[in-house]
Motif scaffolding. Structure first.
Motif, PDB file in Angstrom:
ATOM      1  N   ALA A  81     148.051 -17.594  -5.824  1.00  0.00           N
ATOM      2  CA  ALA A  81     149.302 -17.310  -6.131  1.00  0.00           C
ATOM      3  C   ALA A  81     149.195 -16.315  -7.333  1.00  0.00           C
ATOM      4  O   ALA A  81     149.988 -15.556  -7.648  1.00  0.00           O
ATOM      5  CB  ALA A  81     149.922 -18.582  -6.681  1.00  0.00           C
ATOM      6  N   VAL A  82     148.009 -16.385  -8.296  1.00  0.00           N
ATOM      7  CA  VAL A  82     147.918 -15.643  -9.244  1.00  0.00           C
ATOM      8  C   VAL A  82     147.262 -14.391  -9.317  1.00  0.00           C
ATOM      9  O   VAL A  82     147.301 -13.509 -10.149  1.00  0.00           O
ATOM     10  CB  VAL A  82     147.757 -16.423 -10.646  1.00  0.00           C
ATOM     11  N   ALA A  83     146.030 -14.343  -8.504  1.00  0.00           N
ATOM     12  CA  ALA A  83     145.113 -13.333  -8.253  1.00  0.00           C
ATOM     13  C   ALA A  83     145.580 -12.028  -7.483  1.00  0.00           C
ATOM     14  O   ALA A  83     146.491 -12.337  -6.358  1.00  0.00           O
ATOM     15  CB  ALA A  83     143.779 -13.747  -7.725  1.00  0.00           C
ATOM     16  N   ALA A  84     145.216 -10.827  -7.609  1.00  0.00           N
ATOM     17  CA  ALA A  84     145.534  -9.743  -6.749  1.00  0.00           C
ATOM     18  C   ALA A  84     144.911  -9.901  -5.361  1.00  0.00           C
ATOM     19  O   ALA A  84     145.438  -9.684  -4.601  1.00  0.00           O
ATOM     20  CB  ALA A  84     145.187  -8.523  -7.485  1.00  0.00           C
ATOM     21  N   ARG A  85     143.581 -10.366  -5.376  1.00  0.00           N
ATOM     22  CA  ARG A  85     142.870 -10.755  -4.237  1.00  0.00           C
ATOM     23  C   ARG A  85     141.668 -11.787  -4.678  1.00  0.00           C
ATOM     24  O   ARG A  85     141.531 -11.887  -5.787  1.00  0.00           O
ATOM     25  CB  ARG A  85     142.396  -9.601  -3.653  1.00  0.00           C
ATOM     26  N   TRP A  86     141.471 -12.522  -3.681  1.00  0.00           N
ATOM     27  CA  TRP A  86     140.268 -13.549  -3.994  1.00  0.00           C
ATOM     28  C   TRP A  86     139.517 -13.645  -2.440  1.00  0.00           C
ATOM     29  O   TRP A  86     140.036 -13.397  -1.324  1.00  0.00           O
ATOM     30  CB  TRP A  86     140.776 -14.885  -4.559  1.00  0.00           C
ATOM     31  N   GLY A  87     138.220 -14.322  -2.658  1.00  0.00           N
ATOM     32  CA  GLY A  87     137.595 -14.462  -1.734  1.00  0.00           C
ATOM     33  C   GLY A  87     136.251 -15.428  -1.867  1.00  0.00           C
ATOM     34  O   GLY A  87     136.421 -16.033  -2.920  1.00  0.00           O
ATOM     35  N   VAL A  88     135.467 -15.565  -0.905  1.00  0.00           N
ATOM     36  CA  VAL A  88     134.420 -16.547  -1.060  1.00  0.00           C
ATOM     37  C   VAL A  88     133.164 -15.838  -0.291  1.00  0.00           C
ATOM     38  O   VAL A  88     133.314 -15.415   0.635  1.00  0.00           O
ATOM     39  CB  VAL A  88     134.931 -18.038  -0.553  1.00  0.00           C
ATOM     40  N   GLU A  89     131.970 -16.116  -1.021  1.00  0.00           N
ATOM     41  CA  GLU A  89     130.789 -15.638  -0.381  1.00  0.00           C
ATOM     42  C   GLU A  89     129.702 -16.912  -0.502  1.00  0.00           C
ATOM     43  O   GLU A  89     129.568 -17.701  -1.269  1.00  0.00           O
ATOM     44  CB  GLU A  89     130.446 -14.403  -1.378  1.00  0.00           C
TER      45      GLU A  89
END
Length: 73
Positions: free
Chosen positions: A44-52
């Motif tokens: 909800a608050v990040a411009a983008r996110w992910g997982v590695e």
């Protein structure tokens, strides 16, 4: 936990040795559930996110980018 600043965007990374499962944000949780809302907040608050995946398949790193208006000037 690690924070990286490139002059325009703050990236926050959190790594753990936990399993590489159940990484979708879960906004619809029972009111008495103790966990499962963290990624919904990040989404909800990040411009983008992910997982590695971490090295040797030992856990994961979840990252989120937060651009800072005027940060590159």
């Amino acid at each position: 936990m690690r924070a990286l600043w490139d002059g325009a965007c703050l990236r926050v990374e959190v790594a753990d040795a936990g399993p590489w499962t159940d990484l979708e944000p879960r906004a619809h949780r029972p009111p008495d559930d103790d966990n499962g809302r963290g990624l919904a907040v990040v989404a909800a608050v990040a411009a983008r996110w992910g997982v590695e995946r971490r090295a040797h398949d030992i856990g994961k790193t979840v990252w989120a980018d937060f651009p800072v208006p005027g940060g590159g000037t």
